[in-house]
Design an enzyme around this catalytic site. Structure first.
Site, PDB file in Angstrom:
ATOM      1  N   SER A  84       0.831  -1.114  -0.065  1.00  0.00           N
ATOM      2  CA  SER A  84       0.207   0.089  -0.062  1.00  0.00           C
ATOM      3  C   SER A  84       0.993   1.083   0.025  1.00  0.00           C
ATOM      4  CB  SER A  84      -0.904  -0.016   1.111  1.00  0.00           C
ATOM      5  OG  SER A  84      -1.702  -1.067   1.214  1.00  0.00           O
ATOM      6  N   HIS A 128       4.363 -10.101   1.610  1.00  0.00           N
ATOM      7  CA  HIS A 128       3.362 -11.331   2.032  1.00  0.00           C
ATOM      8  C   HIS A 128       2.624 -11.768   1.411  1.00  0.00           C
ATOM      9  CE1 HIS A 128      -0.639  -9.199   2.803  1.00  0.00           C
ATOM     10  NE2 HIS A 128       0.091  -8.188   2.530  1.00  0.00           N
ATOM     11  N   CYS A 175     -21.376  -8.013   2.944  1.00  0.00           N
ATOM     12  CA  CYS A 175     -21.304  -7.622   4.204  1.00  0.00           C
ATOM     13  C   CYS A 175     -20.020  -7.958   4.786  1.00  0.00           C
ATOM     14  CB  CYS A 175     -22.171  -8.730   5.289  1.00  0.00           C
ATOM     15  SG  CYS A 175     -23.920  -8.662   4.705  1.00  0.00           S
ATOM     16  N   SER A 212       4.936  -6.617  -2.691  1.00  0.00           N
ATOM     17  CA  SER A 212       4.544  -6.644  -1.449  1.00  0.00           C
ATOM     18  C   SER A 212       5.085  -8.138  -1.014  1.00  0.00           C
ATOM     19  CB  SER A 212       3.085  -6.345  -0.957  1.00  0.00           C
ATOM     20  OG  SER A 212       2.949  -7.041   0.324  1.00  0.00           O
ATOM     21  N   GLN A 252      -0.010  -8.400  -6.887  1.00  0.00           N
ATOM     22  CA  GLN A 252      -0.403  -9.898  -7.229  1.00  0.00           C
ATOM     23  C   GLN A 252       0.091 -10.573  -8.274  1.00  0.00           C
ATOM     24  OE1 GLN A 252      -2.871 -11.998  -5.381  1.00  0.00           O
ATOM     25  NE2 GLN A 252      -3.669 -10.157  -4.074  1.00  0.00           N
ATOM     26  N   ASN A 291      -6.709  -8.469  -7.661  1.00  0.00           N
ATOM     27  CA  ASN A 291      -6.551  -9.446  -6.482  1.00  0.00           C
ATOM     28  C   ASN A 291      -7.944 -10.186  -6.392  1.00  0.00           C
ATOM     29  OD1 ASN A 291      -6.921  -6.586  -6.163  1.00  0.00           O
ATOM     30  ND2 ASN A 291      -7.899  -7.101  -4.259  1.00  0.00           N
TER      31      ASN A 291
HETATM   32  C1  LIG Z   1      -2.279  -6.998  -1.203  1.00  0.00           C
HETATM   33  C2  LIG Z   1      -2.424  -5.959  -2.044  1.00  0.00           C
HETATM   34  C3  LIG Z   1      -1.995  -4.574  -1.699  1.00  0.00           C
HETATM   35  C4  LIG Z   1      -1.466  -4.134  -0.650  1.00  0.00           C
HETATM   36  O1  LIG Z   1      -0.325  -4.454  -0.143  1.00  0.00           O
HETATM   37  P1  LIG Z   1      -0.031  -4.492   1.284  1.00  0.00           P
HETATM   38  O2  LIG Z   1       1.494  -5.072   1.619  1.00  0.00           O
HETATM   39  O3  LIG Z   1      -0.886  -5.576   2.371  1.00  0.00           O
HETATM   40  O4  LIG Z   1      -0.215  -3.067   1.782  1.00  0.00           O
HETATM   41  C5  LIG Z   1      -1.969  -3.678  -2.967  1.00  0.00           C
HETATM   42  N1  LIG Z   1      -2.274  -4.327  -4.310  1.00  0.00           N
HETATM   43  C6  LIG Z   1      -2.708  -5.543  -4.329  1.00  0.00           C
HETATM   44  C7  LIG Z   1      -3.372  -5.748  -5.778  1.00  0.00           C
HETATM   45  C8  LIG Z   1      -2.825  -6.368  -3.238  1.00  0.00           C
HETATM   46  O5  LIG Z   1      -3.300  -7.518  -3.764  1.00  0.00           O
END
Ligand SMILES: *Cc1c(COP(=O)(O)O)cnc(C)c1O
Length: 388
Positions: A74, A204, A327, A202, A182, A154
């Site tokens: 992010s 994770h 929801c 990212s 992704q 995503n």
């Molecule tokens: C997970 C994700 C993010 C955000 O990454 P974080 O490391 O969780 O802040 C941004 N863009 C996409 C497409 C994602 O899947």
């Protein structure tokens, strides 16, 4: 009820690879030096930082000097959008083009920039979730500074025609950013061949830890820092480097690079089996592009049931899945992605996303299919709108 535990939400996050953790451990224990210091302990951190930068760069064909580590994906998106637009503002370049199905890290940043006075065009997408090149071309104006279009979505897994978008932006002299969170480590990414100027990743999402990301910024592209301070990352992102997590990201990039083709083939095979099995159930559809999609992403709409109920019942069976239905976000509207590809509210209610990773097996898929069929039967039997 829980005969098995199956984690099938790898688009939300992934488990840390044991090789990644092993590589990180010294930097969480004995190698704690600050990378900016002159003594040997700090230099060891500095060397590890630069090796990670090299590994991250290799997997996207960038130069190591073009990689800037951030605190998450992010933050990388925020740095690209805010940092680039602010650097061009004085020149009257105040227009941003993005798509309507971006991750919120891009979408909400674009909305915040609008409040600051920048103008934003949100391109529609086709039924499969792709941006049309003609729409992009028509949206480019003399004051357009930046195009930000995601590499792969995503929620539905659709992979955009990034090379074509990059070529068009380069031809028009507009800077092109892509959120590749992704895609990176999951499909081939080549910033040079695809004419990409900025790209977010990212940790994770590729079996490295949470809380680390990176932004590729092509040499010569000016981006204003969003975090000022000690001047780390060549002044573009201050803050003492999170060496352990960065080392983890570097090791994850190395592993993905060495195994990319094999992993893609494996995940495509598993996904095929899962998708075929789900589509055999009556009144189910696949969402996203039929072929241009992430290898492990399987997304569906299951008619006449609610995504939340489905996810909760799958959890009771030991299966982790997700939904873009209403929801889950606490709002009444289904996800902007499902609406963006033209699905009705009614259809979107039954959205289900199963995202597979390298830890998943054929037996996991068999188990998911077996339990999903039971759960869907039970929920449809209770559904006031179900008609077989
Ligand atoms: C997970 C994700 C993010 C955000 O990454 P974080 O490391 O969780 O802040 C941004 N863009 C996409 C497409 C994602 O899947």
């Amino acid at each position: 009820m829980k005969d098995r535990f199956v984690y099938a939400d790898n688009a939300a996050t992934t488990p840390i690879d044991s090789r990644v953790l092993e590589k990180m451990m010294p930097f969480l224990t004995t190698e704690y030096g600050n990378a900016s210091t002159l003594y040997a302990l700090g230099q060891s951190s500095h060397l590890a930082l630069e090796e990670a930068r090299r590994q991250v760069a290799l997997l996207m064909n960038a130069d190591p000097g073009e990689i800037y580590f951030t605190g998450c994906g992010s933050e990388a998106d925020n740095l690209a959008l805010r940092g680039y637009l602010h650097s061009r503002q004085a020149k009257g370049k105040t227009h941003l083009i993005t798509s309507c199905i971006e991750h919120h890290a891009v979408l909400y940043t674009a909305q915040a920039l609008e409040k600051e006075g920048f103008s934003v065009t949100y391109l529609p997408v086709d039924r499969d979730g792709k941006v049309r090149l003609a729409d992009l071309e028509a949206a480019i104006r003399p004051d357009t500074a930046l195009v930000s279009i995601m590499f792969a979505n995503n929620e539905i897994g659709t992979v955009n025609d990034i090379a074509a978008i990059g070529a068009l932006c380069r031809e028009k002299g507009v800077i092109f950013h892509t959120d590749a969170v992704q895609a990176y480590g999951h499909v081939p990414v080549d910033v040079k061949a695809m004419n990409i100027d900025m790209l977010s990743i990212s940790g994770h999402k590729i079996n490295a830890p949470k809380g680390v990301g990176a932004l590729y910024i092509r040499k010569g592209v000016l981006v204003e820092p969003q975090i000022t301070g000690g001047g780390q990352e060549k002044g573009r992102r201050s803050g003492t480097e999170n060496i352990a997590s960065i080392v983890g990201l570097g090791e994850a990039a190395r592993i993905k690079r060495e195994n990319l083709e094999r992993e893609m083939t494996y995940l495509r095979g598993l996904s095929r089996k899962l998708i075929d099995g789900v589509l055999q159930m009556p009144q189910t559809i696949l969402t996203g592009h039929p072929t241009d999609r992430l290898p492990g992403t399987c997304s569906f709409c299951i008619n006449a049931i609610e995504g939340e109920s489905l996810v909760l019942r799958l959890d009771m069976n030991g299966i982790c899945a997700s939904t873009g239905s209403a929801c889950s976000t606490g709002s009444l509207d289904p996800s902007h992605v499902l609406l963006g590809i033209g699905l009705s509210h009614e259809i979107s209610h039954g959205s289900l996303r199963l995202t597979l990773g390298m830890q998943n097996t054929g037996e996991d898929v068999d188990y998911i299919l077996e339990r999903l069929k039971d759960v869907v039967d039970v929920l449809r039997a209770m559904s006031p709108i179900w008609k077989a």
